[in-house]
Design a protein around this motif. Structure first.
Motif, short mmCIF file in Angstrom:
data_model
loop_
_atom_site.label_atom_id
_atom_site.label_comp_id
_atom_site.label_asym_id
_atom_site.label_seq_id
_atom_site.Cartn_x
_atom_site.Cartn_y
_atom_site.Cartn_z
N LEU A 107 0.83 -1.21 0.00
CA LEU A 107 0.00 0.00 0.00
C LEU A 107 0.86 1.26 0.00
CD1 LEU A 107 -2.82 -1.04 2.52
CD2 LEU A 107 -3.02 -0.80 0.05
N ARG A 108 1.95 1.23 0.77
CA ARG A 108 2.85 2.39 0.76
C ARG A 108 3.51 2.58 -0.60
NH1 ARG A 108 4.13 0.27 5.91
NH2 ARG A 108 6.02 -0.72 5.08
N HIS A 109 3.84 1.47 -1.26
CA HIS A 109 4.43 1.56 -2.60
C HIS A 109 3.44 2.17 -3.59
CE1 HIS A 109 7.31 -1.97 -1.45
NE2 HIS A 109 7.66 -0.81 -0.91
N PHE A 110 2.16 1.82 -3.46
CA PHE A 110 1.15 2.32 -4.39
C PHE A 110 1.00 3.84 -4.32
CE2 PHE A 110 -1.10 -2.02 -4.38
CZ PHE A 110 -0.41 -2.41 -5.53
N ILE A 111 1.31 4.42 -3.16
CA ILE A 111 1.20 5.89 -3.04
C ILE A 111 2.58 6.54 -3.13
CG2 ILE A 111 -0.92 5.78 -1.68
CD1 ILE A 111 0.69 6.21 0.84
N GLY A 112 3.57 5.76 -3.58
CA GLY A 112 4.89 6.32 -3.84
C GLY A 112 5.79 6.43 -2.64
N ARG A 128 3.11 -1.54 -13.67
CA ARG A 128 2.05 -2.30 -14.36
C ARG A 128 0.81 -2.41 -13.48
NH1 ARG A 128 6.45 -5.60 -16.02
NH2 ARG A 128 6.01 -7.04 -14.30
N GLN A 129 1.01 -2.66 -12.20
CA GLN A 129 -0.12 -2.78 -11.28
C GLN A 129 -0.88 -1.46 -11.19
OE1 GLN A 129 1.82 -4.10 -7.70
NE2 GLN A 129 1.67 -6.27 -8.25
N LEU A 130 -0.13 -0.35 -11.14
CA LEU A 130 -0.78 0.96 -11.07
C LEU A 130 -1.56 1.26 -12.34
CD1 LEU A 130 2.04 3.03 -9.33
CD2 LEU A 130 -0.17 2.37 -8.36
N LYS A 131 -0.97 0.93 -13.51
CA LYS A 131 -1.67 1.16 -14.78
C LYS A 131 -2.95 0.34 -14.85
CE LYS A 131 2.26 2.45 -17.73
NZ LYS A 131 3.09 2.06 -18.90
#
Length: 203
Positions: A107-112, A128-131
């Motif tokens: 989750l922290r990675h998803f928000i940078g 890729r996951q974010l796209k």
């Protein structure tokens, strides 16, 4: 003469079945007691009635007899079971803790956040996951907007139909008022006849 041999089958009558259970239960408990006294045997007896009521007899300590039985047949003892149960739950808790930590890191990675330790492979996978996530969100957003527009159009049509109906009634109202003020022909004839009669009576 001795009693005839009783056929061993389920007693259909519930009252008779309960009476038989009570008699034979007491007889079985008595036999277990006699066996333990006469032969110095270690006897333990457990009975559950059809309704779930519990009965027991033990010539010695019941827990000791049960532990001895479990040892004889190769079943784990109570202490072993507790140890295994504690070990199992410790393992489950540790696995859940690792899963939670991994999920929180993702989750922290998803928000940078906390992406400095990530290598090129991990960064590409994250991209890729974010796209994929953004595409799904946009698709869902389009569906929601489309459904909202359909709902607004439906409400607009309903309002237009209601407005047309009210306009029609509004145009019909003056004609109805005028027609209500014009006397009917029969009423006019009766009125003139009454005037003629009154005029003649004055003369």
């Amino acid at each position: 003469m001795g009693r005839g041999k009783v056929e061993l089958k389920r007693i259909e009558n519930s009252a008779s079945r309960q009476v038989t259970f009570s008699k034979r239960r007491n007889g079985l408990l008595k036999k277990a007691f006699e066996l333990s006294i006469l032969c110095e045997a270690e006897v333990s007896l457990i009975i559950f009635s059809p309704s779930g009521k519990f009965y027991q007899f033990s010539s010695h300590d019941m827990e000791r007899s049960v532990a001895r039985y479990r040892s004889e047949v190769g079943l784990p003892g109570t202490n072993d079971q507790r140890s295994r149960s504690l070990e199992f739950w410790r393992s489950e808790i540790e696995e859940l803790r690792r899963t939670i930590n991994k999920t929180e890191a993702q989750l922290r990675h998803f928000i940078g956040e906390d992406i400095a330790p990530l290598g090129l492979k991990e960064l590409k996978q994250l991209e890729r996951q974010l796209k994929t996530g953004v595409e799904r969100i946009r698709s869902k957003k389009k569906r929601v907007i489309s459904e909202h527009i359909k709902l607004l159009k439906s409400e607009q049509r309903a309002l237009q139909e209601e407005n047309a109906r009210l306009q029609k009634r509004l145009h019909e109202l003056p004609d109805a008022n005028v027609s209500s003020r014009i006397p009917e022909p029969n009423a006019c004839n009766a009125f003139h006849q009454q005037r003629i009669f009154l005029d003649g009576s004055h003369h």
